[in-house]
Design a protein around this motif. Sequence first.
Motif, short mmCIF file in Angstrom:
data_model
loop_
_atom_site.label_atom_id
_atom_site.label_comp_id
_atom_site.label_asym_id
_atom_site.label_seq_id
_atom_site.Cartn_x
_atom_site.Cartn_y
_atom_site.Cartn_z
N GLN A 278 6.90 13.46 4.08
CA GLN A 278 5.67 14.15 3.67
C GLN A 278 4.42 13.36 4.03
OE1 GLN A 278 3.60 13.66 0.57
NE2 GLN A 278 2.63 15.67 0.57
N HIS A 279 4.48 12.04 3.92
CA HIS A 279 3.33 11.23 4.34
C HIS A 279 3.76 9.84 4.76
CE1 HIS A 279 3.50 10.16 -0.04
NE2 HIS A 279 3.07 8.99 0.37
N ILE A 280 2.85 9.20 5.51
CA ILE A 280 3.03 7.79 5.85
C ILE A 280 1.85 7.04 5.28
CG2 ILE A 280 3.12 6.11 7.75
CD1 ILE A 280 4.63 8.13 9.36
N ASP B 280 2.92 0.62 4.54
CA ASP B 280 3.17 0.27 3.14
C ASP B 280 4.41 0.98 2.62
OD1 ASP B 280 1.78 -1.00 0.58
OD2 ASP B 280 2.60 0.96 0.01
N HIS B 281 4.47 2.29 2.88
CA HIS B 281 5.66 3.05 2.52
C HIS B 281 5.67 4.39 3.25
CE1 HIS B 281 2.67 4.45 -0.51
NE2 HIS B 281 3.26 5.63 -0.34
N ILE B 282 6.83 5.03 3.21
CA ILE B 282 6.97 6.37 3.77
C ILE B 282 7.32 7.29 2.61
CG2 ILE B 282 8.37 7.82 5.31
CD1 ILE B 282 8.76 5.23 7.02
N ILE C 140 -1.75 11.15 6.21
CA ILE C 140 -1.83 9.69 6.13
C ILE C 140 -2.42 9.28 4.80
CG2 ILE C 140 -3.02 7.64 7.04
CD1 ILE C 140 -2.66 8.78 9.83
N GLU C 141 -1.75 8.34 4.16
CA GLU C 141 -2.25 7.75 2.93
C GLU C 141 -2.75 6.34 3.25
OE1 GLU C 141 0.68 7.67 -0.26
OE2 GLU C 141 -0.26 5.90 -1.13
N LEU C 142 -3.95 6.03 2.82
CA LEU C 142 -4.40 4.64 2.86
C LEU C 142 -4.09 4.04 1.51
CD1 LEU C 142 -7.86 5.14 4.60
CD2 LEU C 142 -5.68 4.56 5.68
N ILE D 207 10.52 2.95 0.85
CA ILE D 207 10.68 4.41 0.88
C ILE D 207 10.24 4.92 -0.49
CG2 ILE D 207 12.35 6.31 1.06
CD1 ILE D 207 11.88 4.81 3.73
N GLU D 208 9.38 5.91 -0.49
CA GLU D 208 8.92 6.53 -1.73
C GLU D 208 9.46 7.95 -1.78
OE1 GLU D 208 4.74 7.72 -1.77
OE2 GLU D 208 4.61 7.35 -3.91
N LEU D 209 10.32 8.22 -2.75
CA LEU D 209 10.83 9.58 -2.92
C LEU D 209 9.96 10.29 -3.95
CD1 LEU D 209 14.66 8.76 -3.14
CD2 LEU D 209 13.35 9.44 -1.11
ZN ZN Z 1 2.64 7.47 -1.02
#
Ligand code: ZN
Length: 133
Positions: free
Chosen positions: A77-79, A6-8, A127-129, A53-55
Amino acid sequence: MVGKVDHIGIAVADLDETLKFYTEVLGMKLEGTEEVKEQKVKTAFLPLGDTEIELLESTDKEGPIARYIEKRGEGVQHIAYRVDDIEKALERMKEKGIRLIDEKPRYGAGGAKIAFLHPKSTHGVLIELCQRD
Ligand code: ZN
């Protein structure tokens, strides 16, 4: 089980400064910024192909992103992986003995339902769901 990436999520010290790099050097487009009070972050999303990409910049010295940068510096920091049904996904993780940071989903940027899995249970990756309706 999980769909696409979904995003990094990338922890940054200065969002405006970092955005210059992503937009002017890498040529990506800023979709928008949003403050997520609950997580003490200001976020910026830059869509790229089928993912984003999430900053993340901390809005509080005690926030999770501030602590992350203090320990490890700026960086990935997370995927986040997309799931169709986050409650079901979390049930499955529990059954498999995966350590959860969030027992129940909460709301992240863009109104997505999100939940984090503990890196100790995922071979070192936060990991983020993420479920988007
Ligand atoms: Zn996120």
